[in-house]
Design an enzyme around this catalytic site. Structure first.
Site, PDB file in Angstrom:
ATOM      1  N   ASP A 137       0.816  -1.228   0.000  1.00  0.00           N
ATOM      2  CA  ASP A 137       0.000   0.000   0.000  1.00  0.00           C
ATOM      3  C   ASP A 137       0.846   1.273   0.000  1.00  0.00           C
ATOM      4  OD1 ASP A 137       0.789  -0.558   2.594  1.00  0.00           O
ATOM      5  OD2 ASP A 137      -0.990   0.364   3.491  1.00  0.00           O
ATOM      6  N   GLY A 138       1.989   1.266   0.706  1.00  0.00           N
ATOM      7  CA  GLY A 138       2.856   2.452   0.726  1.00  0.00           C
ATOM      8  C   GLY A 138       3.350   2.781  -0.678  1.00  0.00           C
ATOM      9  N   THR A 139       3.830   1.754  -1.380  1.00  0.00           N
ATOM     10  CA  THR A 139       4.344   1.938  -2.743  1.00  0.00           C
ATOM     11  C   THR A 139       3.228   2.396  -3.683  1.00  0.00           C
ATOM     12  OG1 THR A 139       5.964   0.215  -2.322  1.00  0.00           O
ATOM     13  CG2 THR A 139       5.555   0.732  -4.632  1.00  0.00           C
ATOM     14  N   ILE A 160       3.446  -9.870   1.960  1.00  0.00           N
ATOM     15  CA  ILE A 160       3.194 -11.162   2.605  1.00  0.00           C
ATOM     16  C   ILE A 160       1.954 -11.070   3.486  1.00  0.00           C
ATOM     17  CG2 ILE A 160       5.613 -11.903   2.615  1.00  0.00           C
ATOM     18  CD1 ILE A 160       5.510 -11.374   5.726  1.00  0.00           C
ATOM     19  N   ASP A 161       1.612  -9.835   3.911  1.00  0.00           N
ATOM     20  CA  ASP A 161       0.486  -9.671   4.837  1.00  0.00           C
ATOM     21  C   ASP A 161      -0.876  -9.890   4.167  1.00  0.00           C
ATOM     22  OD1 ASP A 161       2.392  -9.059   6.680  1.00  0.00           O
ATOM     23  OD2 ASP A 161       1.913  -6.939   6.841  1.00  0.00           O
ATOM     24  N   GLY A 204       2.169  -9.640  10.494  1.00  0.00           N
ATOM     25  CA  GLY A 204       0.781  -9.231  10.260  1.00  0.00           C
ATOM     26  C   GLY A 204       0.501  -8.037  11.149  1.00  0.00           C
ATOM     27  N   ARG A 205       0.837  -6.858  10.638  1.00  0.00           N
ATOM     28  CA  ARG A 205       0.714  -5.626  11.439  1.00  0.00           C
ATOM     29  C   ARG A 205      -0.732  -5.366  11.826  1.00  0.00           C
ATOM     30  NH1 ARG A 205       4.567  -2.398  11.736  1.00  0.00           N
ATOM     31  NH2 ARG A 205       3.195  -0.710  12.337  1.00  0.00           N
ATOM     32  N   ARG A 300       7.067 -21.843  25.882  1.00  0.00           N
ATOM     33  CA  ARG A 300       8.199 -21.323  25.100  1.00  0.00           C
ATOM     34  C   ARG A 300       7.624 -20.488  23.965  1.00  0.00           C
ATOM     35  NH1 ARG A 300      10.483 -23.180  28.854  1.00  0.00           N
ATOM     36  NH2 ARG A 300      12.287 -24.577  28.908  1.00  0.00           N
TER      37      ARG A 300
HETATM   38  O1  F6P Z   1       5.399  -6.270   4.846  1.00  0.00           O
HETATM   39  C1  F6P Z   1       4.825  -5.984   6.068  1.00  0.00           C
HETATM   40  C2  F6P Z   1       5.614  -6.579   7.166  1.00  0.00           C
HETATM   41  O2  F6P Z   1       5.919  -7.870   6.792  1.00  0.00           O
HETATM   42  C3  F6P Z   1       4.879  -6.527   8.495  1.00  0.00           C
HETATM   43  O3  F6P Z   1       4.065  -7.626   8.771  1.00  0.00           O
HETATM   44  C4  F6P Z   1       5.992  -6.318   9.482  1.00  0.00           C
HETATM   45  O4  F6P Z   1       5.547  -5.651  10.617  1.00  0.00           O
HETATM   46  C5  F6P Z   1       6.943  -5.476   8.693  1.00  0.00           C
HETATM   47  O5  F6P Z   1       6.824  -5.890   7.358  1.00  0.00           O
HETATM   48  C6  F6P Z   1       8.368  -5.532   9.149  1.00  0.00           C
HETATM   49  O6  F6P Z   1       9.150  -4.781   8.263  1.00  0.00           O
HETATM   50  P1  F6P Z   1      10.673  -4.344   8.476  1.00  0.00           P
HETATM   51  O7  F6P Z   1      11.274  -5.190   9.514  1.00  0.00           O
HETATM   52  O8  F6P Z   1      11.284  -4.526   7.128  1.00  0.00           O
HETATM   53  O9  F6P Z   1      10.608  -2.910   8.854  1.00  0.00           O
END
Ligand code: F6P
Length: 384
Positions: A137-139, A160-161, A204-205, A300
């Site tokens: 989405d940023g790009t 990947i998300d 998965g942010r 763990r």
């Molecule tokens: O592409 C999104 C993502 O995979 C998120 O799920 C994750 O939080 C983030 O990238 C981490 O990105 P980086 O470590 O490159 O900043």
């Protein structure tokens, strides 16, 4: 006539060129990397050269490569030989330094400036007739801004998300789910042997697609996703019940962006102990600690991190990424600037880039996939 008008009205306004006049296109990969980027590059380069005889310029390190001093290289067919199987991106990428708000040093101070004007100028200087932007989405937001400033752009969705709107799925997602499922299979055998609770934190942010799909495929007992703020009591009760009924181990999948109902997400700490805003991490550890306290079971935690973004793409992603690459070239040849390729059902289609950036595609908390998990007895931690 009415139909023609309707179609014309739908075409986004921005950079445009008569496709017959195209001689040189450029490609860049932006945002976090993911498996399949190289397969897209190969698809674009081969289709552009073989089907149209265009030149292809590879822009290095995302939009940074279009700033003054940025790097680019001509890409030939032999440069992309065998790339369908290779992870990462031969062009490099960057998920720091958004050109719409780019950090620039002035008088020793960092200020944030919109540098898209510099990118537009350089694209013209380099004779780029169309830019293929591959990213999340940023790009896509940056690509749309450039399009509105007169650059002919087409997009290719990746992450990947799997949280991008306007496409059924993004490439890279299937590979990440595969990696997470493989990890769960491995955690199962050790958890079972030691009668432990094993928590796996996955990426998965804002969306729980990886956690949910890998959790179902990997036979998790608990899945926690950002779309369903969780009730810790329910999670502990579920694990306790398993213990009482003879299952002395449990597998818990935690999306990095998951959080307890009424609580907050957890961000990684910088080495100096301060918070690193924007980078999530630690919820898997927190959940494992809480489970250990309330169930007295040994726990763990494993954090899968960037393993999910690395390595060779799965067969599914190789094919999808290749189809997206060839599809992007078809969009350029058809003059569909301001559009991105997407998957609709089994068909490669297109959608205006704006449709992909107006929001993010989240897991529906009461949707079919969550219901499937719950029908299997997986605890989603849903607060009553
Ligand atoms: O592409 C999104 C993502 O995979 C998120 O799920 C994750 O939080 C983030 O990238 C981490 O990105 P980086 O470590 O490159 O900043």
């Amino acid at each position: 006539m009415a139909n023609v008008k309707k179609r014309a009205a739908k075409r986004p306004r921005g950079g445009s060129i008569d496709p017959e006049k195209i001689r040189r296109i450029a490609i860049l990969t932006g945002g976090g990397d993911c498996p399949g980027l190289n397969a897209v590059i190969r698809g674009v380069v081969r289709a552009a050269i073989i089907e149209h005889g265009w030149e292809v310029l590879g822009i290095q390190d995302g939009f940074d490569g279009l700033l003054d001093g940025g790097a680019r290289q001509r890409l030939y067919s032999h440069d992309v030989r065998g790339l369908q199987a290779r992870g990462g991106t031969i062009l490099g990428t960057s998920n720091r330094g958004n050109p719409l708000s780019y950090p620039v040093k002035t008088n020793g101070k960092t200020v944030f400036k919109d540098v898209t004007g510099e990118i537009v100028r350089n694209a013209r200087k380099l004779g780029i007739d169309c830019l293929v932007a591959v990213g999340g989405d940023g790009t896509m937001k940056i690509a749309q801004a450039l399009f509105e400033k007169g650059v002919s752009v087409v997009g290719v969705p990746k992450t990947i998300d799997n949280d991008l709107e306007a496409t059924d799925v993004t490439f890279g997602f299937n590979s990440a789910v595969n990696t997470a499922t493989d990890a769960l299979d491995k955690l199962h055998t050790t958890a079972e042997s030691h009668h432990r609770v094993l928590a796996l934190e996955v990426m998965g942010r804002d969306c729980g697609w990886i956690a949910l799909e890998a959790g179902i495929a990997g036979g998790a007992d608990v899945i926690l996703i950002p779309e369903i703020p969780f009730d810790l009591g329910r999670v502990c009760d579920h694990i306790d019940k398993r213990k009482r009924t003879g299952s002395r181990f449990s597998i818990v999948v935690v999306a990095e962006g998951a959080y307890p109902a009424g609580g907050e997400r957890i961000y990684e700490k910088k080495p100096d102990g301060s918070g690193a805003p924007g980078r999530l991490g630690g919820m898997g550890r927190w959940v494992a600690d809480q489970i250990s306290l309330c169930t007295s079971l040994e726990t763990r935690v494993a954090v899968l991190g960037h393993l999910q973004r690395g390595g060779a793409p799965t067969t599914f992603d190789r094919i999808l990424a290749t189809r997206f690459g060839v599809g992007a070239v078809n969009l350029v040849a058809g003059g569909k600037f301001g559009f991105m390729v997407c998957l609709k059902g089994r068909k490669i289609d297109s959608a205006p880039i704006t449709a992909a950036i107006h929001g993010i595609k989240r897991v529906s908390p009461r949707g079919q996939l969550v219901r499937t998990a719950e029908a299997l007895g997986i605890e989603m931690g849903r607060a009553k």
